[in-house]
Structures are given as structure tokens and as C-alpha cells.
Scaffold this motif. Structure first.
Motif, short mmCIF file in Angstrom:
data_model
loop_
_atom_site.label_atom_id
_atom_site.label_comp_id
_atom_site.label_asym_id
_atom_site.label_seq_id
_atom_site.Cartn_x
_atom_site.Cartn_y
_atom_site.Cartn_z
N GLY B 116 0.81 -1.21 0.00
CA GLY B 116 0.00 0.00 0.00
C GLY B 116 0.85 1.26 0.00
O GLY B 116 0.46 2.28 -0.59
N GLN B 117 2.00 1.20 0.65
CA GLN B 117 2.91 2.34 0.68
C GLN B 117 3.44 2.62 -0.72
O GLN B 117 3.51 3.77 -1.17
CB GLN B 117 4.08 2.07 1.64
N ALA B 120 0.57 4.03 -2.85
CA ALA B 120 0.21 5.41 -2.51
C ALA B 120 1.20 6.37 -3.16
O ALA B 120 0.81 7.40 -3.72
CB ALA B 120 0.19 5.59 -1.00
N TYR B 134 12.27 7.47 -1.44
CA TYR B 134 11.61 8.36 -0.47
C TYR B 134 10.71 7.61 0.50
O TYR B 134 10.47 8.08 1.61
CB TYR B 134 10.74 9.39 -1.19
N ILE B 135 10.15 6.50 0.05
CA ILE B 135 9.09 5.86 0.84
C ILE B 135 9.53 4.52 1.43
O ILE B 135 9.38 4.29 2.63
CB ILE B 135 7.81 5.66 -0.03
N PRO B 138 13.42 4.59 3.64
CA PRO B 138 13.42 5.20 4.98
C PRO B 138 12.64 4.38 6.00
O PRO B 138 13.06 4.24 7.15
CB PRO B 138 12.74 6.56 4.76
N GLN B 139 11.51 3.83 5.58
CA GLN B 139 10.73 3.02 6.52
C GLN B 139 11.46 1.72 6.88
O GLN B 139 11.46 1.29 8.03
CB GLN B 139 9.36 2.68 5.93
N ILE B 142 14.23 2.54 9.38
CA ILE B 142 13.75 2.71 10.76
C ILE B 142 13.49 1.34 11.40
O ILE B 142 13.85 1.10 12.54
CB ILE B 142 12.47 3.58 10.77
N SER B 214 10.45 5.59 17.05
CA SER B 214 9.44 4.58 17.38
C SER B 214 8.05 4.95 16.86
O SER B 214 7.27 4.09 16.47
CB SER B 214 9.37 4.39 18.89
N TYR B 215 7.74 6.26 16.84
CA TYR B 215 6.42 6.65 16.39
C TYR B 215 6.35 6.82 14.88
O TYR B 215 5.33 7.19 14.33
CB TYR B 215 6.02 7.98 17.08
N ARG B 216 7.44 6.56 14.21
CA ARG B 216 7.44 6.74 12.74
C ARG B 216 7.22 5.41 12.03
O ARG B 216 7.79 5.16 10.98
CB ARG B 216 8.77 7.36 12.29
N HIS B 217 6.47 4.55 12.63
CA HIS B 217 6.22 3.26 11.99
C HIS B 217 4.89 3.29 11.26
O HIS B 217 3.96 3.93 11.73
CB HIS B 217 6.18 2.14 13.04
#
Ligand SMILES: Nc1ncnc2c1ncn2[C@@H]1O[C@H](COP(=O)(O)OP(=O)(O)O)[C@@H](O)[C@H]1O
Ligand SMILES: [Mg+2]
Lengths: 261, 217
Positions: B116-117, B120, B134-135, B138-139, B142, B214-217
Motif C-alpha cells: 500500500g505504501q 500510494a 523516499y518511501i 526510509p521506513q 527505521i 518509534s512513532y514513525r512506523h
């Protein structure tokens, strides 16, 4: 091109589109026209091909046959290969906003960065101008105060509104919604519907796949009932939802009513 | 048995120099193995078999053979052809070794980013490679931090293996001091304590990074 011709060119045109997954034909010759500033809703049972049709419009699914046009420009180009097609489709997609059932916000970026990434990287907008544009779009969906928050901290309804703002930031010619409220808790549906209504008031061209009959009836100019990969019936929403011609449409609406009692 | 740390104090500057060398080597290896591991993972996932098969073979090779053997191979093998300083061989050897381990991590985390990422991003008009840049990456990065951190902690300890090819890191630096002072245990204790401190600092750094993301998941 004369102004007459311009107003006559539909924003989206789907002509005799076929799509197969292996041996399963999911779209069996779909025709559909969305005029400038109009809103079309597509309803139908699960598995009838609604998502596949919507995804075909911006080529997330590659159709096997037929033609799809955006504002007179052909989207699917079986004659184009490799990088040439990639450039073509990237350009086309900048003019179509897509909203997914599961939002698909970028979790590693703040809300404002989600909204401004595409304008910055694809349109070369500088940071300041992009932030202004981004804030405008976030205001449009009522979430300006969440600009520097990460998606993880937002409710489902807020996430979907940010996803809409992200799509709007590219100033698309048409917005595609694939069950934008299906993944939401019931109490969060209305805030997203409201945003979509406000877009309707601004005469945004929209193609909406939904299972919310009353919303579809309210907001659309035209409604389609799909089943088994074909458009079974289409008409003005008042007629389709209250007095459909086809037995299959009636049955579907009947079942839907019972399930939502 | 009586402990006498006076020799350690005499040679403390030498030991510190060894820590410095180890730290520089570790930094270079960290950069090389993380960036290289990412590139290897991206190439091996997103390109065709002709390109990715040799890379996967490289990963397999480095993960199934001992580090010391790899170092000897590079040091004496390359030494046949060109003169390279031991420290460069050490960085390359450790770098390739951990590059393989890090690539293995990145391959898993890149694949764990949902389709889905990707869609999008494509639907906004980003191309395939820009979407990855970009998408996806980076994920994946993390998500990789905990395991990368563990690998880097192991790697720092493995810099001691470079003493085998004469890199003047901490263990190597102590060898001369030990041989003239006959106080091996005192040196070993102090060196162990130094590694311990480095370890703690790295674990704190890792925990901090994890908190920041941690909140960037
Ligand atoms: N990627 C795919 N591969 C195989 N079959 C698919 C794929 N996507 C959808 N389908 C099938 O196509 C049919 C239509 O799916 P879809 O367009 O998602 O329906 P709807 O959105 O109306 O629920 C279903 O039978 C579904 O299982
Ligand atoms: Mg669907």
C-alpha cells in the motif's frame, strides 16, 4: 481547441475495459464517463470489480483491453514500453488523486510532509511555498493543527482526511475514492464524508466507490451498480437507490438494507 | 595472586591510542556496512537475477565463512598484488563481512513495508525508484535500527580480530605492553572494561535512536 469542445471532453472516460487475473475475468467490458465537476458513485457487492475498475483508471492495474482517458489523454498505452511509459504514467497520475481504504499515509513523515512531499519533489516547489500549500490543504480537511504530528498519533478519520489533503495538494483533475470510509469505526465516518461533501460543493470531479448508500445518493450526480464485472444498471441516484429497473440491483439494495438494520 | 596496575598506567596512552584506532575503524566499517548493505539489499530485491544472484552469493559467502579467514584471505591474497595498509584491509574485511549481515536485515525489512505504501506513492506520480528512495527505504531503515544496532555492537568487538593482521587497535596495542610488563591480567581487565564502556555507550545510542523513530512506523 474551442471552449465548446473543452467543456464537451469528459474528465474521465472508460471505454470497453476488460481486465483478467489469470483465468478470472474481473472487468467484462466496462463503459463509464465522468464529466467535469460531476460525481459518480459505484456500488456493488464485494468482489464485483469496483476496486479493480478504480485502480485501472490510474493504471495501478494494467487493463487487458479497452481505453481509459483522462481529460482526453489516453492513460493506458499498450504501445508504450519501459521508461517512456513510466514517464507518461507518472505525469498522468499527478493529475489524479487516489484515496485508499487503508489510508496509506507515510508513517515516517509528519502530516505536513505527507501532504507536501509530492509538490516539492514532483513540482519542484520550494519549502516555504510547499508549506503554505500544505497548510491550505490541511485547513481544507480541518486538520491544520495536526501539521507537525506523525500519522501514528492520528485517529483513522484524521488519517483519511490527511490522505485526502495529500491527494488534493497536487491539484488533481479528478479524485478517486476506493471505500474511503470502510476501514473506519462508525463514529469516524461522518467527518470523512463531510470533507468529501465539501469537495462536492467545490465541484471537484470525483469517482467514488462506496458501500454507503445514503451518502452516495446524497452526493452523486450519477450512480452505477456493478456485479460480476459488468455495470448492471446506471441512472440518477434517486432512481437507482429507490426504484431500480434491474432485479439484481433491487436484491443487492434489499440485502444491504437488512445487513445494516 | 596480587594485582599491580602500575604498568597499565604507564602504557595507558598506548591503550587509548588503540581505542582511537578501534573507534576509527569501527566508524568506517559502520558507514561502509550500513550504506553498502542497503545498496546490496535494494539491488538484490529490485533488479533481475543476473545482477542479484552474484550479490546473494556474496552475502552467503561472507555469512558462512569465519571473519578471520576472510581477513587473511584479503590481507595475504591482496598482498600478492598490491601493497595495502593493514588498517585498510581490516576496514574492507570487516566492512564486507558486516555488509552481508546488514544486507540480510535490510532485505527483510524492505520486504516488510506494505504494498500500500508503494501504491500510494506511485498514485501521487512518483516513479518506481523515487518511491523506493523516499518511501520504502526510509521506513525499512527505521525498522532495521534494532538489528543494525546489535550488529554494530558485535562489530565493535570484532575489531579486536584485526590484531591478527597487525592493525594497532586496542588488543594489538596491549600486546607489546604485556610482553614487557608480564602483567597480562591487569591489561585484560582494563581492556575488557574499555570494551564494556564502549558497549554501554552504543546501547544507549541505539535505544535513543529507537525512541526517536518509534512513532514513525
Ligand atoms: N491482484 C489480484 N489477483 C488476483 N485476483 C484479484 C486481484 N485483485 C482482485 N482480484 C479478484 O478480482 C475480483 C474483483 O475484486 P475487486 O475489484 O477488489 O472487487 P470489489 O472492490 O468490488 O470488492 C475478486 O474476485 C478478487 O478476488
Ligand atoms: Mg474493493
Amino acid at each position: 481547441m474551442s471552449t465548446e469542445q473543452q467543456t464537451a471532453t469528459p474528465m474521465v472516460e472508460v471505454r470497453n475495459v476488460h481486465k483478467r487475473f489469470g483465468n478470472l475475468e474481473v472487468l467484462k467490458g466496462i463503459n463509464l464517463t465522468v464529466d467535469r465537476g460531476k460525481i459518480i458513485s459505484i456500488i456493488g457487492p464485494s468482489g464485483s470489480g469496483k476496486s479493480t475498475l478504480l485502480r485501472s483508471v490510474n493504471n495501478l492495474e494494467v487493463i487487458d483491453d479497452g481505453v481509459i482517458l483522462l481529460d482526453g489523454v489516453q492513460v493506458n498505452r499498450p504501445d508504450m514500453k519501459g521508461m517512456a511509459f513510466e514517464r507518461h504514467i507518472n505525469h498522468i497520475r499527478q493529475n489524479m488523486g487516489m484515496v485508499f481504504q487503508h489510508f496509506n499515509l507515510f508513517p515516517h513523515m509528519s502530516t505536513i510532509d505527507n501532504v507536501t512531499l509530492a509538490p516539492r519533489k514532483l513540482k519542484g516547489m520550494d519549502k516555504k511555498a510547499a508549506r503554505e500549500l500544505g497548510m491550505e490543504q490541511l485547513e481544507r480537511v480541518g486538520l491544520a493543527e495536526k501539521a507537525d504530528v506523525f500519522p501514528n498519533w492520528l485517529s483513522g478519520g484524521q488519517k483519511q482526511r490527511v490522505a485526502i489533503a495529500r491527494a488534493l495538494a497536487m491539484k488533481p483533475k479528478v479524485m478517486l475514492f476506493d471505500e474511503a470510509t470502510s476501514a473506519l469505526d462508525p463514529e469516524l465516518v461522518e467527518e470523512v464524508n463531510q470533507v468529501m461533501r465539501s469537495l462536492a460543493d467545490e465541484h471537484m470531479t470525483m469517482l467514488i466507490v462506496t458501500h454507503e448508500m445514503s451518502f452516495a445518493r446524497d452526493v452523486s450526480d450519477w450512480a452505477l451498480f456493478m456485479d460480476g464485472g459488468v455495470v448492471v444498471e446506471e441512472s440518477a441516484p434517486d432512481k437507482l437507490f429507490s426504484n431500480p429497473d434491474q432485479e439484481r440491483t433491487r436484491n443487492f439494495l434489499q440485502k444491504h438494507l437488512e445487513n445494516n438494520k | 595472586m596480587e594485582f599491580d596496575f602500575s604498568a597499565v598506567i604507564t602504557y595507558f596512552p598506548t591503550l587509548l591510542k588503540g581505542v582511537g584506532v578501534a573507534a576509527l575503524v569501527a566508524l568506517a566499517v559502520a558507514l561502509m556496512s550500513v550504506l553498502g548493505g542497503l545498496v546490496v539489499a535494494v539491488i538484490s530485491i529490485y533488479t533481475n537475477k543476473v545482477v542479484s544472484a552474484p550479490l546473494r552469493f556474496f552475502i552467503w559467502l561472507f555469512m558462512t565463512t569465519p571473519l578471520l579467514l576472510q581477513l587473511y584471505f584479503l590481507y595475504f591474497g591482496l598482498g600478492e598484488w598490491i601493497l595495502i595498509p593493514a588498517v585498510v584491509v581490516g576496514i574492507l574485511g570487516l566492512g564486507f563481512h558486516y555488509m552481508a549481515y546488514n544486507a540480510d536485515i535490510f532485505i527483510t525489512t524492505i520486504k516488510s513495508v506494505s504494498g500500500g505504501q508503494y501504491e500510494a506513492s506511485r498514485s501521487l506520480g512518483f516513479g518506481h525508484w523515487r518511491t523506493i528512495l523516499y518511501i520504502i527505504v526510509p521506513q525499512a531503515f527505521i525498522r532495521s535500527i534494532p538489528q543494525l544496532g546489535n550488529n554494530m555492537i558485535l562489530m565493535v568487538k570484532d575489531t579486536s580480530v584485526l590484531s591478527a593482521i597487525g592493525v594497532a587497535e586496542l588488543v594489538y596495542a596491549s600486546q607489546y605492553a604485556i610482553s614487557v610488563s608480564f602483567r597480562p591480567f591487569e591489561f585484560f581487565i582494563v581492556i575488557a572494561a574499555m570494551y564494556y564502556v564502549i558497549n554501554i555507550v552504543m546501547e544507549l545510542g541505539q535505544a535513543w535512536l529507537e525512541r526517536q523513530t518509534s512513532y514513525r512506523h
